[in-house]
Every structure is written in C-alpha cells, then in structure tokens.
Motif scaffolding. Sequence first.
Motif, mmCIF file in Angstrom:
data_model
loop_
_atom_site.group_PDB
_atom_site.id
_atom_site.type_symbol
_atom_site.label_atom_id
_atom_site.label_comp_id
_atom_site.label_asym_id
_atom_site.label_seq_id
_atom_site.Cartn_x
_atom_site.Cartn_y
_atom_site.Cartn_z
ATOM 1 N N ILE A 1 11.759 33.649 -9.035
ATOM 2 C CA ILE A 1 12.755 33.301 -10.048
ATOM 3 C C ILE A 1 13.185 34.521 -10.852
ATOM 4 N N LEU A 2 12.220 35.309 -11.315
ATOM 5 C CA LEU A 2 12.536 36.431 -12.193
ATOM 6 C C LEU A 2 12.799 37.737 -11.453
ATOM 7 N N GLY A 3 12.372 37.868 -10.229
ATOM 8 C CA GLY A 3 12.548 39.112 -9.477
ATOM 9 C C GLY A 3 13.997 39.533 -9.296
ATOM 10 N N PRO A 4 14.851 38.668 -8.758
ATOM 11 C CA PRO A 4 16.255 39.079 -8.562
ATOM 12 C C PRO A 4 16.974 39.411 -9.861
ATOM 13 N N SER A 5 16.746 38.624 -10.900
ATOM 14 C CA SER A 5 17.417 38.918 -12.170
ATOM 15 C C SER A 5 16.893 40.210 -12.774
ATOM 16 N N GLY A 6 15.601 40.494 -12.636
ATOM 17 C CA GLY A 6 15.053 41.755 -13.127
ATOM 18 C C GLY A 6 15.622 42.947 -12.380
ATOM 19 N N TYR A 7 15.804 42.803 -11.075
ATOM 20 C CA TYR A 7 16.397 43.882 -10.289
ATOM 21 C C TYR A 7 17.823 44.163 -10.743
ATOM 22 N N ILE B 1 21.800 47.697 -13.895
ATOM 23 C CA ILE B 1 23.086 47.317 -14.476
ATOM 24 C C ILE B 1 23.973 48.530 -14.747
ATOM 25 N N GLU B 2 23.384 49.679 -15.042
ATOM 26 C CA GLU B 2 24.191 50.880 -15.299
ATOM 27 C C GLU B 2 24.928 51.319 -14.045
#
Length: 71
Positions: free
Chosen positions: A53-59, A64-65
């Motif tokens: 759940i959190l892996g893709p959003s953390g990546y 983001i830069e």
Amino acid sequence: MSAVLRGIRAGRSALALRRSAITQRASLYSKPAKDALGPVETGVGLAMFTMAILGPSGYILSHIESYKKKD
C-alpha cells in the motif's frame, strides 16, 4: 413501434431467464483454522500489506522533483 416494444420486452425477459439459471454458491466455513498463525507470520503479512500500500506512493513522493522537471 410495437415491434420495438416487443424487442425490448424480449430482451428483458431473456435477462430474467438467464439470471434464474445462474446459481451462486458461497464457500463459508464455520470452523476455526486448523493451525493458528504465529507472531512471525502475522508480522510478515502486515509488513507485506504495508509495503504493497505505502511502497508505490513512497516511491512517487521520493522522486517528485524529477517529475517536476520538463526534460
């Protein structure tokens, strides 16, 4: 116009006939599990769900830069 109405009615009755032919069977078990899960198995399962759940959003957030650049 009556032919159109007959076609609509025939289509709806075909759906109703098809629905009655489909039977749903649920696989429900009322017994407890044969073997209890240990703390290691529980921890691994929770860790896997957390990473899924959190892996893709953390990546995405960590890169983001590079997404902001228009190269």
